[in-house]
Design an enzyme around this catalytic site. Structure first.
Site, mmCIF file in Angstrom:
data_model
loop_
_atom_site.group_PDB
_atom_site.id
_atom_site.type_symbol
_atom_site.label_atom_id
_atom_site.label_comp_id
_atom_site.label_asym_id
_atom_site.label_seq_id
_atom_site.Cartn_x
_atom_site.Cartn_y
_atom_site.Cartn_z
ATOM 1 N N SER A 183 12.365 5.615 -2.762
ATOM 2 C CA SER A 183 11.055 4.966 -2.801
ATOM 3 C C SER A 183 9.959 6.041 -2.858
ATOM 4 C CB SER A 183 10.919 4.017 -1.607
ATOM 5 O OG SER A 183 9.791 3.188 -1.778
ATOM 6 N N ASP A 289 13.548 -5.376 -8.501
ATOM 7 C CA ASP A 289 12.532 -4.525 -7.884
ATOM 8 C C ASP A 289 11.314 -4.478 -8.808
ATOM 9 O OD1 ASP A 289 10.991 -2.456 -6.883
ATOM 10 O OD2 ASP A 289 12.627 -0.996 -6.759
ATOM 11 N N HIS A 319 14.033 -3.993 -3.908
ATOM 12 C CA HIS A 319 13.663 -2.631 -3.539
ATOM 13 C C HIS A 319 14.317 -2.277 -2.196
ATOM 14 C CE1 HIS A 319 11.258 0.965 -3.949
ATOM 15 N NE2 HIS A 319 10.918 0.868 -2.683
#
Ligand code: NAG
Ligand code: NAG
Ligand code: NAG
Ligand code: NAG
Length: 341
Positions: A183, A289, A319
């Site tokens: 991320s 995502d 995600h």
């Protein structure tokens, strides 16, 4: 378990806390409320929910698969790293060394820590399953320290490793170094990689072989189809990612800045050097995502630049899945094993 408690527990296992997203999807959602943060007049953030943390396990006499300990990197900035050493390495002959993975945790540049249980558990599995030494960096968070602070810390840790006499690092093979992040950490691994490519001689004997970007967090002013399609996503809806950029980018720039949008101005010039250095860049993503189209755009850019890119995209999911779901973490471990060989 009460609904409220269940929500809190679930939210803690995600990259951000989306306790209100599903109920507030149609009304204008307040991202501050959803993230349980208050922006103070002096520009600092009060974080009302701190994700659970785990202590390191440095004692080699305990029957643990992976040892871990915290070491200071730069006292003046309060940066530190958690080093993970597979227990078996202590029994290997001194010349038998393990690959080195430098890991950057996620959390939108504003949350989480190298001590967070969520990332600690992942790093333990990563070190064990790939038999690597892992150095997980506690970089400075925004908005107290806006970008490029995290990038500076991320490059500085490479110099720190190079100069360190830490006995655990003697088990690491500096000629097989990978930068990995998830991320926001994937974004950091990418930008730290670009910066390291400009300093390959200064960081020797450390030699980077690959950047491993797990659902890296990127942005831009123009919405992508996946951002529009998943605007009200339960994990990272647009109001949340927009706020994270607002809190972390340098004051006065928009999301089409080089830190957030890697394709801007045709991409970083240093990618030509990364191509010549032969580094591989692995990108993990999934269709569920909102960030997936930006990740795909990055893959396209890298291809176009002639960089050796390894694409790992999956249907569905959300995600955070490659860290949050151990069965998906295996995909990352398997990729690392192919790099070793
Ligand atoms: C900023 O404000 C917060 C909340 O009022 C306070 O707790 C914190 O100490 C302040 N920090 C600085 C650096 O002034
Ligand atoms: C530690 O951080 C300070 C402040 O940014 C910097 O001046 C110094 O060079 C850093 N030290 C090392 C060893 O990188
Ligand atoms: C540790 O890694 C080995 C492979 O090196 C694997 O077979 C084993 O299942 C792992 N154990 C745990 C608890 O993850
Ligand atoms: C982000 O900043 C822009 C420009 O200052 C502002 O218009 C927007 O409302 C902000 N978004 C969030 C989610 O804070």
């Amino acid at each position: 378990m009460s609904v409220e408690r269940e929500r809190v527990v679930t939210a803690f296992s995600l990259c951000v806390y989306l306790m209100y997203a599903s109920t507030a999807a149609n009304s204008a959602m307040d991202p501050y409320k959803a993230l349980n943060i208050i922006l103070n007049p002096n520009g600092t953030l009060t974080r009302l929910s701190i994700p659970p943390q785990s202590p390191p396990s440095p004692d080699p006499s305990l029957p643990t698969l992976v040892l871990s300990k915290d070491v200071s990197v730069n006292k003046s900035k309060q940066t530190w790293a958690r080093i993970y050493l597979p227990r078996k390495a202590l029994d290997y002959p001194p010349n038998s060394k393990l690959p080195l993975i430098v890991f950057y945790h996620g959390g939108g540049f504003i949350f989480y820590s190298a001590a967070s249980t969520y990332f600690h558990d992942f790093c333990v599995s990563l070190a064990n399953n790939t038999q690597s030494v892992v150095v997980s960096l506690e970089y400075r968070l925004a908005p107290e320290h806006r970008l490029p602070a995290a990038y500076q810390d991320s490059l500085e840790v490479l110099h720190w490793i190079k100069n360190s006499n830490d006995p655990w690092l003697r088990h690491a093979d500096y000629s097989r170094c990978y930068l990995m992040g998830e991320s926001a950490g994937g974004n950091i691994a990418y930008i730290a990689g670009l910066r390291a490519a400009a300093e390959v001689n200064q960081i020797k004997p450390l030699q980077i072989k690959a950047l491993i970007l797990i659902q890296p967090f990127f942005g831009g002013t123009k919405r992508t189809p996946s951002e529009i399609r998943l605007a009200e996503d339960h994990t990272i809806p647009l109001p949340i990612t927009d706020l994270m950029w607002n809190l972390s980018l340098p004051v006065g720039v928009d999301r089409d800045y080089k830190y957030s949008n890697p394709t801007i101005k045709g991409g970083a010039k240093i990618l030509n050097r990364i191509k010549l250095l032969g580094w591989r860049v692995a990108v993990f993503g999934c269709e569920g995502d909102p960030l997936v189209d930006r990740e795909r755009d990055l893959v396209k850019l890298l291809h176009y630049k002639g960089v050796h890119v390894v694409r790992q995209f999956y249907q569905g999911f959300r995600h955070g899945i490659f860290v949050g779901d151990p069965t998906m973490s295996i995909k990352v471990f398997n990729l690392v094993k192919t790099l070793h060989s």
